[in-house]
Design a protein around this motif. Structure first.
Motif, PDB file in Angstrom:
ATOM      1  N   GLY A  72      57.429 -26.709  -3.091  1.00 18.02           N
ATOM      2  CA  GLY A  72      57.910 -25.928  -4.196  1.00 18.02           C
ATOM      3  C   GLY A  72      58.716 -24.790  -3.949  1.00 18.02           C
ATOM      4  N   GLN A  77      63.182 -22.252  -8.613  1.00 21.91           N
ATOM      5  CA  GLN A  77      63.054 -22.150  -9.954  1.00 21.91           C
ATOM      6  C   GLN A  77      64.555 -22.554 -10.267  1.00 21.91           C
ATOM      7  OE1 GLN A  77      61.571 -18.384 -11.596  1.00 21.91           O
ATOM      8  NE2 GLN A  77      62.868 -18.673 -13.567  1.00 21.91           N
ATOM      9  N   ASN A 102      57.036 -20.046 -15.289  1.00 19.51           N
ATOM     10  CA  ASN A 102      56.937 -19.148 -14.255  1.00 19.51           C
ATOM     11  C   ASN A 102      56.741 -17.756 -14.191  1.00 19.51           C
ATOM     12  OD1 ASN A 102      57.781 -21.265 -12.310  1.00 19.51           O
ATOM     13  ND2 ASN A 102      59.914 -21.045 -12.494  1.00 19.51           N
ATOM     14  N   PHE A 105      53.195 -17.674 -14.414  1.00 19.48           N
ATOM     15  CA  PHE A 105      52.268 -17.754 -13.352  1.00 19.48           C
ATOM     16  C   PHE A 105      52.589 -16.626 -12.518  1.00 19.48           C
ATOM     17  CE2 PHE A 105      51.671 -19.334  -9.110  1.00 19.48           C
ATOM     18  CZ  PHE A 105      50.733 -20.305  -9.021  1.00 19.48           C
ATOM     19  N   GLY A 109      49.085 -15.905 -11.337  1.00 17.93           N
ATOM     20  CA  GLY A 109      49.051 -16.955 -10.235  1.00 17.93           C
ATOM     21  C   GLY A 109      47.760 -16.940  -9.374  1.00 17.93           C
ATOM     22  N   PRO A 129      53.436 -24.853  -8.070  1.00 17.98           N
ATOM     23  CA  PRO A 129      53.949 -23.904  -8.789  1.00 17.98           C
ATOM     24  C   PRO A 129      53.660 -22.380  -7.977  1.00 17.98           C
ATOM     25  CG  PRO A 129      51.828 -24.573  -9.996  1.00 17.98           C
ATOM     26  CD  PRO A 129      52.344 -25.233  -8.832  1.00 17.98           C
ATOM     27  N   MET A 132      56.867 -22.391  -5.818  1.00 18.28           N
ATOM     28  CA  MET A 132      57.866 -22.328  -6.673  1.00 18.28           C
ATOM     29  C   MET A 132      58.332 -20.667  -6.926  1.00 18.28           C
ATOM     30  SD  MET A 132      58.065 -25.717  -9.204  1.00 18.28           S
ATOM     31  CE  MET A 132      59.320 -25.056 -10.026  1.00 18.28           C
ATOM     32  N   ASN A 133      57.064 -20.117  -7.336  1.00 17.89           N
ATOM     33  CA  ASN A 133      57.206 -18.610  -7.488  1.00 17.89           C
ATOM     34  C   ASN A 133      57.160 -17.553  -6.528  1.00 17.89           C
ATOM     35  OD1 ASN A 133      56.760 -18.326 -10.884  1.00 17.89           O
ATOM     36  ND2 ASN A 133      55.739 -20.300  -9.910  1.00 17.89           N
TER      37      ASN A 133
END
Length: 201
Positions: A72, A77, A102, A105, A109, A129, A132-133
């Motif tokens: 991720g 993003q 996003n 999240f 999160g 995710p 990714m975040n």
């Protein structure tokens, strides 16, 4: 599958539990719903201790979450937004939708990671995710460990209490895993339909 799990666990002991749970995160067809109840049954036979068995399961699971988390991180993003703008039209997903997801999240999160670890079918992919975040690694590990520990304790104690019938845990939880995944897919389809209807109106 069950025979292979038994042989590996008998050969490597607690290390076998950790290895199996690590692989379970990378290859979902290896079910934790079978591994940890079997570990609980082994504890009931007096061949293992409860706490080390649970600790091995948690350790292997968290270790297996890292590849998805860092995938991720790599698949950031901005790259996903570009793909959404390029190919997302086929499922009506745009970079704006990615940013909204996003953002959600980013706000929820920790809850998503904690509760996601308790939901069959979602447990593995929730790490993606998080990466990714750019969720802080320590935060990710803490909430993953809390949720994972509850899940592992539940499965292990179930196997301990059921004894030779430990496979019943997988029989009951297996359909729940399918329902969870189908619910996510169904919810995604409904979201697409509603979005298309709003655009037409």
């Amino acid at each position: 599958m069950a025979e292979w799990i038994v042989n590996l666990m008998n050969t490597l002991g607690y290390g076998g539990i950790a290895l199996l749970m690590f692989l379970e995160n990378l290859f979902p067809p290896i079910p934790s719903e079978l591994i940890m109840p079997l570990a609980g049954f082994t504890v009931a036979q007096g061949k293992m201790q409860l706490i080390p068995a649970i600790a091995a399961g948690v350790f292997g699971t968290i270790l297996g979450a890292f590849p998805w988390y860092y995938l991720g991180v790599i698949f950031e993003q901005q790259r996903l937004e570009k793909l959404a703008d390029k190919y997302g039209k086929w499922v009506t997903i745009s970079s704006t939708d990615v940013r909204k997801a996003n953002h959600w999240f980013g706000r929820h999160g920790t809850k998503a990671v904690f509760f996601g670890r308790l939901v069959p079918g979602i447990r593995t992919i929730i790490s993606l995710p998080a990466g990714m975040n750019r969720m802080p690694l320590i935060t990710f590990v803490i909430y993953s460990t809390l949720g994972t520990t509850l899940w592992i304790v539940f499965l292990t104690l179930a196997g301990y209490l059921l004894g030779e019938n430990y496979k019943l845990v997988e029989d009951y939880i297996g359909p729940i895993s399918k329902i969870a995944l189908l619910s996510v897919i169904f919810g995604f389809i409904i979201w697409i339909i509603r979005k298309n209807l709003r655009q037409r109106n």
